[in-house]
Motif scaffolding. Sequence first.
Motif, PDB file in Angstrom:
ATOM      1  N   GLN A  57       0.810  -1.232   0.000  1.00 14.54           N
ATOM      2  CA  GLN A  57       0.000   0.000   0.000  1.00 14.54           C
ATOM      3  C   GLN A  57       0.836   1.273   0.000  1.00 14.54           C
ATOM      4  O   GLN A  57       0.290   2.370  -0.032  1.00 14.54           O
ATOM      5  CB  GLN A  57      -0.903   0.022   1.243  1.00 14.54           C
ATOM      6  CG  GLN A  57      -1.913  -1.113   1.295  1.00 14.54           C
ATOM      7  CD  GLN A  57      -3.191  -0.795   0.546  1.00 14.54           C
ATOM      8  OE1 GLN A  57      -3.390   0.319   0.095  1.00 14.54           O
ATOM      9  NE2 GLN A  57      -4.061  -1.775   0.401  1.00 14.54           N
ATOM     10  N   ASP A  58       2.168   1.144   0.099  1.00 13.74           N
ATOM     11  CA  ASP A  58       2.974   2.371   0.115  1.00 13.74           C
ATOM     12  C   ASP A  58       3.787   2.537  -1.170  1.00 13.74           C
ATOM     13  O   ASP A  58       4.764   3.261  -1.204  1.00 13.74           O
ATOM     14  CB  ASP A  58       3.899   2.384   1.335  1.00 13.74           C
ATOM     15  CG  ASP A  58       4.886   1.220   1.309  1.00 13.74           C
ATOM     16  OD1 ASP A  58       4.708   0.291   0.488  1.00 13.74           O
ATOM     17  OD2 ASP A  58       5.831   1.244   2.116  1.00 13.74           O
ATOM     18  N   ASN A  59       3.381   1.847  -2.226  1.00 14.34           N
ATOM     19  CA  ASN A  59       4.089   1.966  -3.504  1.00 14.34           C
ATOM     20  C   ASN A  59       3.178   2.698  -4.497  1.00 14.34           C
ATOM     21  O   ASN A  59       2.236   2.117  -5.017  1.00 14.34           O
ATOM     22  CB  ASN A  59       4.470   0.566  -4.012  1.00 14.34           C
ATOM     23  CG  ASN A  59       5.365   0.631  -5.237  1.00 14.34           C
ATOM     24  OD1 ASN A  59       5.843   1.708  -5.613  1.00 14.34           O
ATOM     25  ND2 ASN A  59       5.590  -0.503  -5.865  1.00 14.34           N
ATOM     26  N   PRO A  60       3.452   3.996  -4.762  1.00 16.19           N
ATOM     27  CA  PRO A  60       2.507   4.823  -5.515  1.00 16.19           C
ATOM     28  C   PRO A  60       2.362   4.433  -6.979  1.00 16.19           C
ATOM     29  O   PRO A  60       3.211   3.747  -7.546  1.00 16.19           O
ATOM     30  CB  PRO A  60       3.100   6.223  -5.385  1.00 16.19           C
ATOM     31  CG  PRO A  60       4.547   6.016  -5.137  1.00 16.19           C
ATOM     32  CD  PRO A  60       4.658   4.738  -4.361  1.00 16.19           C
ATOM     33  N   LEU A  61       1.261   4.886  -7.570  1.00 13.20           N
ATOM     34  CA  LEU A  61       0.911   4.540  -8.950  1.00 13.20           C
ATOM     35  C   LEU A  61       1.157   5.718  -9.896  1.00 13.20           C
ATOM     36  O   LEU A  61       1.148   6.880  -9.477  1.00 13.20           O
ATOM     37  CB  LEU A  61      -0.575   4.175  -9.020  1.00 13.20           C
ATOM     38  CG  LEU A  61      -1.049   3.072  -8.082  1.00 13.20           C
ATOM     39  CD1 LEU A  61      -2.568   2.901  -8.203  1.00 13.20           C
ATOM     40  CD2 LEU A  61      -0.345   1.766  -8.399  1.00 13.20           C
ATOM     41  N   CYS A 110      -0.086   7.483  -2.468  1.00 10.79           N
ATOM     42  CA  CYS A 110       0.158   6.966  -1.106  1.00 10.79           C
ATOM     43  C   CYS A 110       0.549   8.085  -0.156  1.00 10.79           C
ATOM     44  O   CYS A 110       1.482   7.930   0.652  1.00 10.79           O
ATOM     45  CB  CYS A 110       1.251   5.899  -1.135  1.00 10.79           C
ATOM     46  SG  CYS A 110       0.950   4.602  -2.305  1.00 10.79           S
ATOM     47  N   GLY A 111      -0.132   9.221  -0.267  1.00  9.97           N
ATOM     48  CA  GLY A 111       0.104  10.307   0.681  1.00  9.97           C
ATOM     49  C   GLY A 111       1.251  11.241   0.327  1.00  9.97           C
ATOM     50  O   GLY A 111       1.445  12.256   0.983  1.00  9.97           O
ATOM     51  N   LEU A 112       2.025  10.949  -0.716  1.00  9.52           N
ATOM     52  CA  LEU A 112       3.089  11.875  -1.142  1.00  9.52           C
ATOM     53  C   LEU A 112       2.440  13.126  -1.729  1.00  9.52           C
ATOM     54  O   LEU A 112       1.307  13.080  -2.207  1.00  9.52           O
ATOM     55  CB  LEU A 112       3.981  11.229  -2.214  1.00  9.52           C
ATOM     56  CG  LEU A 112       4.744   9.955  -1.831  1.00  9.52           C
ATOM     57  CD1 LEU A 112       5.405   9.342  -3.064  1.00  9.52           C
ATOM     58  CD2 LEU A 112       5.809  10.297  -0.781  1.00  9.52           C
ATOM     59  N   ASP A 113       3.175  14.256  -1.749  1.00 10.77           N
ATOM     60  CA  ASP A 113       2.585  15.466  -2.342  1.00 10.77           C
ATOM     61  C   ASP A 113       2.951  15.607  -3.818  1.00 10.77           C
ATOM     62  O   ASP A 113       2.807  16.672  -4.412  1.00 10.77           O
ATOM     63  CB  ASP A 113       3.011  16.704  -1.543  1.00 10.77           C
ATOM     64  CG  ASP A 113       4.519  16.854  -1.489  1.00 10.77           C
ATOM     65  OD1 ASP A 113       5.223  16.042  -2.124  1.00 10.77           O
ATOM     66  OD2 ASP A 113       4.990  17.793  -0.820  1.00 10.77           O
TER      67      ASP A 113
END
Length: 329
Positions: A57-61, A110-113
């Motif tokens: 779940q912490d690997n962004p798309l 995943c919450g990154l800006d």
Amino acid sequence: METIIQKITQDSLALAKSILLQGGAVAFPTETVYGLGADARSDEAVENIYRIKGRPQDNPLIVHVHCGYDLNSLVYDDKPYAAVLREKFLPGPLTLVYRSRGIVSKKVSCGLDTLAIRVPSHPGAQEFLRYVDLPVAAPSANISKHVSPVSAEHVYSDLNGRISLILDGGACSGGIESTVCDVTGDYPVILRQGLVSREMIESAVGKCGVYVPKAGEQVRSPGMKYKHYAPKCETRLFDDPKAALKEFDSLQAQGRRVYVLCESKYAKMFAAEYVLDLGASPEEMAARLYSLLRQGEKVADVIVAIRPKESDGVMAGVLNRLSKACAGE
Ligand code: TXA
Ligand code: MG
């Protein structure tokens, strides 16, 4: 769930759009690897992608859009050098990481800006993206950590029963995933190497970094910390072709089914029927690597791979994938 493979037609595109609008996921071709796409605006749709793939779940798309899409509606496109890269390399196998406007689901990054944007050049991908006219979040269409798919059949073998539609656009010509490049700083920094090489970016805009995570540091491209691209059989990676031959002979003597993955120039050291031939140029090796790994895992107990010596340009991306595929447990 029944999984169907369909060529790209008005009918299959209409079906794809209705699946996306209901929060589902559809596999589609790109020039690099097949993607598993869903509506990037919807939390539920994006969660679906992680669930289908078994992806951490912490690997962004990456968000995929068509050529006419207004990037400014999704991200702050404020660096002049990023415009040069876009002009020069898009549509194509280069993903740009911008500061996000926070329009798409937070689960995409995943919450990154930041938000990674890709405009694929594959005509079928463009047709699909134009038809749905949505920002489409899409990772590679494989089960997490397996080799990325470069044909509709590869997608089927991983995701049969988990998705309802695979759009078939033939074999992917590029063969390894896009270059991921951060364009939020004073100059571009490559987070994942690929078919658009550092040298190509430097020649377009003068300067380009390559991010190497330091020990203990929080990684900037979270995907980098995971085991990736691995075939289901054992793998052994050698720098020295003679050492590879010795290992090959010894494994064969033990009765193991062993195949060798190597450049054409080393192929004649081995019996032809056991060679997975990568070809000669870096582009050829990129195009063949994942197909050969998937072919190999079906027939081999062990793949003995010989690491090509060249390491510049596109070869950097090929070596990165080969090393990760052979990284062991
Ligand atoms: O060629 C490709 O890029 C393929 C096709 C389907 O377009 N897609 C692909 O997606 O390879 P995936 O999910 O397998 O890899 C995406 C990579 C991961 O390494 C992830 O960490 C990185 O992109 N990424 C995504 N968003 C990011 C962000 N905001 N900042 C940094 N890295 C990001
Ligand atoms: Mg992937």
